[in-house]
Motif scaffolding. Structure first.
Motif, PDB file in Angstrom:
ATOM      1  N   THR A  34      28.759  26.228   9.978  1.00  0.00           N
ATOM      2  CA  THR A  34      29.979  25.544   9.560  1.00  0.00           C
ATOM      3  C   THR A  34      29.624  24.429   8.588  1.00  0.00           C
ATOM      4  N   GLY A  35      30.534  24.157   7.683  1.00  0.00           N
ATOM      5  CA  GLY A  35      30.310  23.089   6.712  1.00  0.00           C
ATOM      6  C   GLY A  35      29.113  23.378   5.835  1.00  0.00           C
ATOM      7  N   GLU A  36      28.192  22.431   5.783  1.00  0.00           N
ATOM      8  CA  GLU A  36      27.015  22.555   4.936  1.00  0.00           C
ATOM      9  C   GLU A  36      25.741  22.857   5.739  1.00  0.00           C
ATOM     10  N   GLU A  37      25.876  23.312   6.965  1.00  0.00           N
ATOM     11  CA  GLU A  37      24.714  23.636   7.798  1.00  0.00           C
ATOM     12  C   GLU A  37      24.192  25.019   7.403  1.00  0.00           C
ATOM     13  N   VAL A  38      22.962  25.055   6.868  1.00  0.00           N
ATOM     14  CA  VAL A  38      22.384  26.296   6.372  1.00  0.00           C
ATOM     15  C   VAL A  38      20.957  26.471   6.895  1.00  0.00           C
ATOM     16  N   PHE A  39      20.534  27.744   6.972  1.00  0.00           N
ATOM     17  CA  PHE A  39      19.202  28.102   7.442  1.00  0.00           C
ATOM     18  C   PHE A  39      18.678  29.262   6.598  1.00  0.00           C
ATOM     19  N   CYS A  40      17.361  29.472   6.632  1.00  0.00           N
ATOM     20  CA  CYS A  40      16.753  30.565   5.875  1.00  0.00           C
ATOM     21  C   CYS A  40      15.616  31.167   6.692  1.00  0.00           C
ATOM     22  N   SER A  41      15.486  32.493   6.621  1.00  0.00           N
ATOM     23  CA  SER A  41      14.383  33.184   7.303  1.00  0.00           C
ATOM     24  C   SER A  41      13.933  34.359   6.441  1.00  0.00           C
ATOM     25  N   ASP A  42      12.824  34.979   6.848  1.00  0.00           N
ATOM     26  CA  ASP A  42      12.468  36.249   6.233  1.00  0.00           C
ATOM     27  C   ASP A  42      13.672  37.173   6.385  1.00  0.00           C
ATOM     28  N   GLY A  43      13.831  38.080   5.447  1.00  0.00           N
ATOM     29  CA  GLY A  43      15.033  38.903   5.423  1.00  0.00           C
ATOM     30  C   GLY A  43      15.033  40.116   6.317  1.00  0.00           C
ATOM     31  N   HIS A  44      13.855  40.561   6.724  1.00  0.00           N
ATOM     32  CA  HIS A  44      13.779  41.810   7.489  1.00  0.00           C
ATOM     33  C   HIS A  44      13.477  41.569   8.961  1.00  0.00           C
ATOM     34  N   CYS A  45      14.091  42.362   9.797  1.00  0.00           N
ATOM     35  CA  CYS A  45      13.825  42.332  11.234  1.00  0.00           C
ATOM     36  C   CYS A  45      12.342  42.606  11.471  1.00  0.00           C
ATOM     37  N   THR A  46      11.757  41.922  12.415  1.00  0.00           N
ATOM     38  CA  THR A  46      10.334  42.126  12.717  1.00  0.00           C
ATOM     39  C   THR A  46      10.083  43.390  13.521  1.00  0.00           C
ATOM     40  N   HIS A  47      11.126  44.012  14.049  1.00  0.00           N
ATOM     41  CA  HIS A  47      10.964  45.252  14.806  1.00  0.00           C
ATOM     42  C   HIS A  47      10.860  46.442  13.852  1.00  0.00           C
ATOM     43  N   GLU A  48      11.789  46.528  12.926  1.00  0.00           N
ATOM     44  CA  GLU A  48      11.754  47.537  11.869  1.00  0.00           C
ATOM     45  C   GLU A  48      12.263  46.856  10.612  1.00  0.00           C
ATOM     46  N   ALA A  49      11.879  47.323   9.488  1.00  0.00           N
ATOM     47  CA  ALA A  49      12.185  46.654   8.219  1.00  0.00           C
ATOM     48  C   ALA A  49      13.633  46.849   7.783  1.00  0.00           C
ATOM     49  N   VAL A  50      14.559  46.437   8.620  1.00  0.00           N
ATOM     50  CA  VAL A  50      15.982  46.500   8.313  1.00  0.00           C
ATOM     51  C   VAL A  50      16.412  45.106   7.883  1.00  0.00           C
ATOM     52  N   HIS A  51      17.192  45.009   6.803  1.00  0.00           N
ATOM     53  CA  HIS A  51      17.572  43.692   6.311  1.00  0.00           C
ATOM     54  C   HIS A  51      18.620  43.055   7.214  1.00  0.00           C
ATOM     55  N   LEU A  52      18.366  41.807   7.567  1.00  0.00           N
ATOM     56  CA  LEU A  52      19.245  41.089   8.479  1.00  0.00           C
ATOM     57  C   LEU A  52      20.562  40.670   7.846  1.00  0.00           C
ATOM     58  N   SER A  53      20.670  40.733   6.519  1.00  0.00           N
ATOM     59  CA  SER A  53      21.924  40.350   5.873  1.00  0.00           C
ATOM     60  C   SER A  53      23.069  41.290   6.252  1.00  0.00           C
ATOM     61  N   GLU A  54      22.739  42.450   6.809  1.00  0.00           N
ATOM     62  CA  GLU A  54      23.755  43.399   7.271  1.00  0.00           C
ATOM     63  C   GLU A  54      24.112  43.174   8.737  1.00  0.00           C
ATOM     64  N   GLY A  55      23.462  42.199   9.375  1.00  0.00           N
ATOM     65  CA  GLY A  55      23.668  41.954  10.795  1.00  0.00           C
ATOM     66  C   GLY A  55      24.832  41.024  11.087  1.00  0.00           C
TER      67      GLY A  55
END
Length: 104
Positions: A34-55
């Motif tokens: 909410t607001g200006e609270e932001v976070f960043c991580s590697d983009g792919h799940c560590t279990h299989e290389a699926v991009h988390l942006s679709e999660g």
């Protein structure tokens, strides 16, 4: 020290949403709470290389769209199997309507 990189506009990500960010041949996920609270991580799940942006992002947790593993976006902690390896996280901040990340 690594410089801050301009990733996208704050308004490019709705609240409680995630967006893919690619930089220097790597892929990341940027999360806006909410607001200006932001976070960043590697983009792919560590279990299989699926991009988390679709999660699904809810209550500081991102759920992998393939096998439903869950990670805490603040710390990268793997919270639900099959994910058992933590995500790497990076500093992120909102500044002047932009989201900036430090990819050290």
């Amino acid at each position: 020290m690594t410089d801050w990189i301009d990733a996208c506009g704050l308004e490019d990500i709705e609240e409680e949403s995630v967006r893919r960010f690619d930089h220097a041949g790597r892929s990341f996920a940027i999360y806006r709470m909410t607001g200006e609270e932001v976070f960043c991580s590697d983009g792919h799940c560590t279990h299989e290389a699926v991009h988390l942006s679709e999660g699904l992002l809810m209550d500081y947790e991102i759920e992998c769209p393939k096998h439903s593993g869950v990670f805490d976006v603040r710390t990268g902690e793997a919270r639900r199997l099959p994910a058992c390896v933590n995500l790497r996280t990076y500093e992120a901040r909102a500044e002047d309507g932009r989201i900036k990340v430090r990819l050290a």
